[in-house]
Enzyme design. Structure first.
Site, PDB file in Angstrom:
ATOM      1  N   GLU A   1      43.133  40.105  49.463  1.00  0.00           N
ATOM      2  CA  GLU A   1      42.064  41.255  48.924  1.00  0.00           C
ATOM      3  C   GLU A   1      41.985  42.698  49.911  1.00  0.00           C
ATOM      4  O   GLU A   1      40.929  42.442  50.141  1.00  0.00           O
ATOM      5  CB  GLU A   1      41.190  40.466  48.882  1.00  0.00           C
ATOM      6  CG  GLU A   1      41.160  39.603  47.672  1.00  0.00           C
ATOM      7  CD  GLU A   1      39.720  38.470  47.978  1.00  0.00           C
ATOM      8  OE1 GLU A   1      38.880  38.900  48.188  1.00  0.00           O
ATOM      9  OE2 GLU A   1      39.840  37.693  46.978  1.00  0.00           O
TER      10      GLU A   1
ATOM     11  N   GLU B   1      45.034  32.477  41.053  1.00  0.00           N
ATOM     12  CA  GLU B   1      44.110  31.684  40.825  1.00  0.00           C
ATOM     13  C   GLU B   1      43.983  32.052  39.740  1.00  0.00           C
ATOM     14  O   GLU B   1      43.222  32.073  38.706  1.00  0.00           O
ATOM     15  CB  GLU B   1      43.776  32.311  41.980  1.00  0.00           C
ATOM     16  CG  GLU B   1      44.386  32.638  43.127  1.00  0.00           C
ATOM     17  CD  GLU B   1      42.893  32.839  44.419  1.00  0.00           C
ATOM     18  OE1 GLU B   1      41.373  33.877  44.533  1.00  0.00           O
ATOM     19  OE2 GLU B   1      43.138  33.340  45.342  1.00  0.00           O
TER      20      GLU B   1
HETATM   21  C1  XIL Z   1      35.967  30.577  45.859  1.00  0.00           C
HETATM   22  C2  XIL Z   1      36.160  28.924  45.614  1.00  0.00           C
HETATM   23  O1  XIL Z   1      36.680  28.912  44.574  1.00  0.00           O
HETATM   24  C3  XIL Z   1      35.084  28.978  46.038  1.00  0.00           C
HETATM   25  O2  XIL Z   1      34.669  28.403  46.322  1.00  0.00           O
HETATM   26  C4  XIL Z   1      34.644  29.702  47.446  1.00  0.00           C
HETATM   27  O3  XIL Z   1      32.876  29.581  47.015  1.00  0.00           O
HETATM   28  C5  XIL Z   1      34.543  31.323  47.202  1.00  0.00           C
HETATM   29  O4  XIL Z   1      36.142  31.344  46.823  1.00  0.00           O
HETATM   30  N1  XIL Z   1      39.745  34.469  45.192  1.00  0.00           N
HETATM   31  C6  XIL Z   1      40.246  33.830  45.594  1.00  0.00           C
HETATM   32  C7  XIL Z   1      39.843  32.793  46.476  1.00  0.00           C
HETATM   33  O5  XIL Z   1      41.060  34.443  46.928  1.00  0.00           O
HETATM   34  O6  XIL Z   1      39.761  32.043  47.731  1.00  0.00           O
HETATM   35  C8  XIL Z   1      37.880  32.683  46.013  1.00  0.00           C
HETATM   36  O7  XIL Z   1      37.860  31.514  46.062  1.00  0.00           O
HETATM   37  C9  XIL Z   1      38.214  32.821  44.736  1.00  0.00           C
HETATM   38  C10 XIL Z   1      38.648  34.548  44.282  1.00  0.00           C
END
Ligand code: XIL
Length: 440
Positions: A245, A356
């Site tokens: 990101e 994701e």
């Molecule tokens: C999220 C997790 O799912 C949560 O449990 C945490 O509180 C915040 O992060 N993009 C990403 C992930 O790269 O690491 C994130 O995961 C969701 C968005």
């Protein structure tokens, strides 16, 4: 000659003459039968005729060779014969979505450690998926060891202490259950504590931040320690999310880099992404790819900046793949828009991982779940099409969570979300069946 002697002679002569005739005619039948079998029939029929007699067997085998030579037409001599189409392989019935998709890409799931400690959820993870991503446990805030760093800040100043034992635990768990692991994530503005960037690893909100050169050494040694630890478990990690990101067009830079919320940008500067990939390349030890990972990666604005950044990294040989987070909802993006983004990243020669995937949906009635299933199906239909036609090298697809009740989206969107393939009781949702229907 008396009459009795004449009679006996006639009988004897008849027997002597008749035996070879009977023998020959019998064997001729066998040979005919075997020849016939050899030309038109199956090996089953042939072995049936062979069993009839040992004497006949010898002749059958002999003749069989002969008839093969003479009677088997060469392919060129049979121009009118209609070729029998190759039988379509019957899909092996399976109760595992990852097995069903294994000819196309590896399916994975993001999970917190607690679901791997619980026997019920672990068995679903192990059965349904091939890979895991630790949802939070391999992020910098989980692996950086504050107590040790702050116990002797000058000793650890350029070489931060890392909880390698904890990391090793996940490598061991993955290996034990025959899963591979996506390392998520080395360099990220979020879930990375401010004290990591501060002088003396101070938690004081006003503590000054270190100079660029110190931070680059902290970055390099952090990456080095993690990669050297993972090296003890060859082939467990299949991909590294090296940078997560880094693009935020709203921050206004011409290269699209995130500035406001990124201490990496603020302390190191514009080249922190390239530096991270350079160090990761330096310490990487096997075929596990180096990935950039981001969200809203399919939206035109973000795609433009991500593409340019990846192109520059690819030209320098520093990157292997693009991680498309794919936090989508019931309407956005359109499947066409998503497909265009996959093709654009793939055009750089990068491996594509969906890292994701979830589909936000705040309703749990059967009509909505069916709409969700249809949309998941359309998405995978497109991914399979790109994979089968070699238009994009999609190798992994990971869902961001096992059950709806585990999803981060309920917290993130401040409303209950039902975005995944399994409900709170680990029952398969219509989306699961829809995805199975594409490959079975
Ligand atoms: C999220 C997790 O799912 C949560 O449990 C945490 O509180 C915040 O992060 N993009 C990403 C992930 O790269 O690491 C994130 O995961 C969701 C968005």
């Amino acid at each position: 000659m008396n009459k009795k002697f004449q009679k006996t002679l006639i009988i004897l002569l008849t027997l002597v003459l008749a035996f070879p005739l009977t023998y020959l005619s019998g064997s001729n039948l066998s040979v005919f039968a075997s020849g016939k079998n050899n030309i038109n029939s199956t090996h089953g029929e042939l072995s049936y005729s062979i069993k009839k007699s040992t004497k006949a067997k010898k002749k059958v085998v002999k003749k069989k060779k002969k008839s093969t030579k003479i009677l088997t037409p060469k392919p060129t001599l049979a121009p009118t014969a209609t070729p029998t189409p190759a039988p379509t392989p019957t899909p092996v019935p399976t109760d595992s979505i990852a097995t069903a998709y294994s000819n196309y890409f590896a399916l994975g799931v993001a999970t917190p450690a607690r679901l791997l400690n619980d026997a019920t959820t672990r068995s679903v993870v192990v059965k349904q998926f091939r890979t895991i991503t630790m949802e939070n446990e391999t992020k910098p805030d989980a692996l950086l060891d504050y107590n040790t760093c702050s116990s002797n800040p000058s000793l650890y100043n350029t070489n931060p202490a890392v909880r390698l034992g904890s990391f090793e635990n996940y490598l061991k768990i993955a290996k034990q259950y025959g899963l591979t692991l996506r390392f998520h994530t080395l360099v990220w503005h979020s879930q990375t504590p401010r004290w990591f960037f501060a002088e003396n690893y101070s938690k004081d909100a006003n503590a000054p931040l270190v100079k660029r050169e110190i931070m680059l050494q902290r970055m390099e040694n952090y990456i080095k320690q993690i990669m050297e630890c993972a090296k003890k478990y060859p082939d467990v990690i299949y991909a590294w999310d090296v940078v997560n990101e880094a693009i935020e067009p709203a921050d206004g830079l011409s290269n699209g880099l995130r500035t406001k919320s990124s201490l990496w940008y603020q302390v190191v500067g514009d080249d922190f992404v390239e530096k991270a990939f350079t160090f990761a390349r330096k310490y990487s030890y096997d075929k596990a790819g180096l990935f950039y990972n981001d969200y809203s990666e399919y939206s035109a604005n973000k795609l433009y900046y991500i593409y340019n950044m990846l192109k520059s990294l690819k030209d320098k040989g520093l990157i292997d793949g693009m991680g498309m987070q794919s936090h989508i909802n019931m309407e956005n993006p359109t499947i066409d828009q998503y497909e265009a983004a996959v093709l654009k990243y793939a055009s750089l020669g990068l491996e594509i991982n969906v890292t994701e995937l979830d589909m936000h949906n705040n309703k749990n009635d059967s009509a909505t779940l069916q709409l969700q299933a249809d949309r998941y199906k359309a998405l995978f239909q497109m991914l399979l099409k790109l994979k089968k036609s070699s238009s994009a090298n999609i190798t992994h697809v990971t869902f961001w969570g096992l059950r709806d009740s585990d999803s981060w989206l309920t917290w993130f969107n401040k409303e209950t979300s039902y975005p995944l393939l399994f409900d709170a009781s680990c029952n398969k949702k219509p989306a699961y069946d829809a995805l199975m229907s594409l490959v079975q």
